[in-house]
Design a protein around this motif. Structure first.
Motif, short mmCIF file in Angstrom:
data_model
loop_
_atom_site.label_atom_id
_atom_site.label_comp_id
_atom_site.label_asym_id
_atom_site.label_seq_id
_atom_site.Cartn_x
_atom_site.Cartn_y
_atom_site.Cartn_z
N LEU A 18 0.83 -1.21 0.00
CA LEU A 18 0.00 0.00 0.00
C LEU A 18 0.86 1.25 0.00
CD1 LEU A 18 -2.64 -1.27 2.58
CD2 LEU A 18 -2.89 -1.15 0.08
N PHE A 19 0.91 1.92 -1.13
CA PHE A 19 1.71 3.13 -1.25
C PHE A 19 1.09 4.24 -0.40
CE2 PHE A 19 3.21 6.99 -3.50
CZ PHE A 19 4.58 6.76 -3.38
N GLY A 20 1.92 4.81 0.45
CA GLY A 20 1.43 5.87 1.33
C GLY A 20 1.01 5.37 2.70
N ALA A 21 1.01 4.05 2.90
CA ALA A 21 0.67 3.52 4.22
C ALA A 21 1.78 3.82 5.21
CB ALA A 21 0.44 2.01 4.14
N LYS A 22 1.45 3.86 6.48
CA LYS A 22 2.43 4.15 7.52
C LYS A 22 3.53 3.10 7.49
CE LYS A 22 2.84 5.07 12.48
NZ LYS A 22 2.13 5.12 13.78
N GLY A 23 4.77 3.56 7.46
CA GLY A 23 5.90 2.63 7.45
C GLY A 23 6.40 2.30 6.06
N THR A 24 5.72 2.81 5.02
CA THR A 24 6.17 2.58 3.64
C THR A 24 6.68 3.90 3.07
OG1 THR A 24 4.03 3.06 2.61
CG2 THR A 24 4.42 0.80 3.34
N PRO A 25 7.53 3.84 2.04
CA PRO A 25 8.01 5.09 1.42
C PRO A 25 6.86 5.96 0.95
CG PRO A 25 9.30 3.20 0.66
CD PRO A 25 8.16 2.65 1.45
N LYS A 26 6.89 7.24 1.29
CA LYS A 26 5.77 8.14 0.99
C LYS A 26 5.81 8.72 -0.42
CE LYS A 26 3.60 8.03 4.97
NZ LYS A 26 4.36 6.96 5.64
N SER A 27 7.00 8.91 -0.98
CA SER A 27 7.09 9.53 -2.30
C SER A 27 8.16 8.91 -3.19
CB SER A 27 7.37 11.04 -2.14
OG SER A 27 8.56 11.25 -1.42
N ASN A 28 8.98 8.05 -2.65
CA ASN A 28 10.04 7.40 -3.42
C ASN A 28 9.50 6.12 -4.05
OD1 ASN A 28 12.32 5.94 -4.32
ND2 ASN A 28 13.63 7.00 -2.83
N TYR A 29 9.15 6.19 -5.32
CA TYR A 29 8.52 5.05 -5.98
C TYR A 29 9.46 3.86 -6.10
CZ TYR A 29 5.46 8.92 -7.27
OH TYR A 29 4.64 10.01 -7.24
N GLU A 30 10.71 4.13 -6.41
CA GLU A 30 11.67 3.03 -6.55
C GLU A 30 11.88 2.31 -5.23
OE1 GLU A 30 12.83 1.79 -9.24
OE2 GLU A 30 11.85 3.29 -10.50
N ALA A 31 11.92 3.06 -4.13
CA ALA A 31 12.08 2.44 -2.81
C ALA A 31 10.85 1.60 -2.46
CB ALA A 31 12.30 3.52 -1.76
N PHE A 32 9.67 2.10 -2.81
CA PHE A 32 8.44 1.35 -2.58
C PHE A 32 8.44 0.03 -3.33
CE2 PHE A 32 3.97 0.61 -4.03
CZ PHE A 32 3.43 0.25 -2.81
N ARG A 33 8.82 0.06 -4.61
CA ARG A 33 8.86 -1.14 -5.43
C ARG A 33 9.89 -2.12 -4.89
NH1 ARG A 33 8.96 2.77 -10.72
NH2 ARG A 33 6.73 3.31 -10.66
N ALA A 34 11.06 -1.61 -4.50
CA ALA A 34 12.11 -2.48 -3.97
C ALA A 34 11.67 -3.15 -2.67
CB ALA A 34 13.38 -1.68 -3.75
N LYS A 35 10.91 -2.41 -1.85
CA LYS A 35 10.45 -2.98 -0.58
C LYS A 35 9.46 -4.12 -0.81
CE LYS A 35 9.03 -1.66 4.06
NZ LYS A 35 8.79 -0.54 5.00
N ILE A 36 8.57 -3.96 -1.81
CA ILE A 36 7.64 -5.05 -2.14
C ILE A 36 8.40 -6.28 -2.59
CG2 ILE A 36 5.86 -5.81 -3.75
CD1 ILE A 36 4.76 -2.99 -3.78
N ASP A 37 9.37 -6.09 -3.48
CA ASP A 37 10.16 -7.23 -3.97
C ASP A 37 10.90 -7.90 -2.84
OD1 ASP A 37 9.29 -6.86 -6.54
OD2 ASP A 37 11.10 -5.85 -7.24
N ASP A 38 11.51 -7.12 -1.96
CA ASP A 38 12.26 -7.69 -0.85
C ASP A 38 11.36 -8.49 0.09
OD1 ASP A 38 14.59 -6.59 -1.78
OD2 ASP A 38 14.55 -4.85 -0.44
N GLU A 39 10.13 -8.02 0.28
CA GLU A 39 9.20 -8.66 1.20
C GLU A 39 8.61 -9.94 0.63
OE1 GLU A 39 7.75 -9.58 4.46
OE2 GLU A 39 8.28 -7.44 4.53
N PHE A 40 8.33 -9.97 -0.68
CA PHE A 40 7.55 -11.07 -1.24
C PHE A 40 8.32 -12.03 -2.14
CE2 PHE A 40 4.27 -7.97 -0.11
CZ PHE A 40 3.30 -8.78 0.45
N LYS A 41 9.45 -11.63 -2.67
CA LYS A 41 10.15 -12.51 -3.60
C LYS A 41 10.73 -13.71 -2.87
CE LYS A 41 14.65 -10.15 -3.49
NZ LYS A 41 15.62 -9.35 -4.29
#
Length: 338
Positions: A18-41
């Motif tokens: 969830l982009f913009g959720a507490k604890g996730t990157p608020k405006s850095n799209y690349e960081a958000f995408r990398a966090k999803i991959d790190d969590e689920f891959k």
């Protein structure tokens, strides 16, 4: 680990989507995408599923093939991620489980993401994937018939979660009847269906749950498309007319009872039913948004995927051996025989 800790861990993991959720990157799209991959891959896919890459209409896709599957059945899975993130790599494990339970190949497109590619880029990508895959499946079925097999049409499933439900419905709205007739089922997990300011969620600051808030939905919408476009049925399928739902494939929606999105799903089901389209709403008590993706923390995640498999295959038994024996013809892919 006790049940409370399991639930907390599940919520922490799913919040990554969830982009913009507490604890996730608020405006850095690349960081958000990398966090999803790190969590689920994951390095290893479950149940001996094989992953290959194919290009359908210029869109790179994972093709996940279980050890045993029906040669004419294939699922296109459109991943969620708030329109901003998500990837075929992040969804390989979950989609591999779906492939095994549904006895089918699962194609996961790496479609273009906002904000670099806002609406309708993702919709265009999925159109290209569907039409190219459809043609390939038609050829495969014809080759099977030439070899003496009973003639069959491709059996296509469309599945999507979260924000991708909008993309999935837009895909169907754009398809001609000859394509729609080969879609056996649309499977939606915790769908986002209405991004207009008049939606139940966005029109009330009090409408939220453990994961979803109006601010998250609004932020993701504004990244995906113009606010003035939010009432477009291709963006907000809940606002589609009854005419738009004519000859719409049957729909299966699976979600948790604690989701703020549930009221929209119930309204969506009613609209489909009024248009003569079958829609089943599968609600899981005490579950949250996309609980199916937290299978290491929630036993219900496994049961929910099992239920999807039984729904797709038409087999009620939980015994996989019986499922295989009860299918008319389950076989290795015809492509692997070449």
């Amino acid at each position: 680990m006790d049940i409370v800790n399991d639930r907390k861990s599940a919520i922490k993991k799913i919040k990554t989507l969830l982009f913009g959720a507490k604890g996730t990157p608020k405006s850095n799209y690349e960081a958000f995408r990398a966090k999803i991959d790190d969590e689920f891959k994951t390095v290893f896919l479950p149940n001996g599923v094989e992953c290959s890459e194919n290009n359908y209409g210029g869109v790179l896709c994972d093709v996940l093939a279980p050890e045993i599957y029906s040669s004419n059945r294939v699922m296109i899975y459109i991943h969620g991620g708030s329109f901003v993130g998500g990837s075929r790599e992040a969804y390989r494990s979950f989609c591999s489980s779906l492939a095994t339970k549904c006895f089918c190949r699962v194609v996961v497109p790496e479609y273009r993401l906002a904000p670099e590619f806002p609406y309708p880029a993702a919709n265009e990508d999925l159109q290209n994937v569907f039409k190219n895959l459809f043609t390939e499946e038609q050829v495969a079925c014809a080759l099977n018939a030439e070899k003496g097999a009973k003639p069959k049409l491709p059996e296509i499933l469309i599945a999507a979660d979260g924000s991708a439900a909008s993309i999935a419905c837009s895909l169907i709205f754009n398809l001609r009847d000859r394509y729609r007739n080969c879609i056996k089922k649309i499977i939606l997990f915790s769908p986002w269906l209405d991004f207009s300011d008049n939606s139940i969620i966005l029109s009330s600051k009090k409408k939220s749950d453990e994961l979803i808030t109006p601010e998250i939905i609004r932020k993701c919408r504004d990244i995906y498309t113009y606010k003035s476009n939010a009432s477009n049925p291709f963006v907000s399928p809940l606002l589609a007319s009854e005419e738009d739902f004519k000859n719409f494939p049957s729909v299966f929606i699976q979600m948790g009872a604690k989701e703020v999105l549930l009221e929209d799903a119930k309204t969506f089901k009613e609209k489909l039913n009024r248009a003569g389209t079958e829609c089943e709403l599968d609600i899981w008590p005490d579950m949250m948004f996309m609980f199916q993706l937290a299978d290491e923390f929630l036993h219900e995640s496994h049961l929910a995927v099992d239920k999807i498999g039984r729904m797709v295959t038409g087999v009620n038994s939980g015994d996989e051996t019986l499922q295989i024996e009860n299918k008319p013809k389950l076989e290795k892919s015809l492509y692997s025989e070449a």
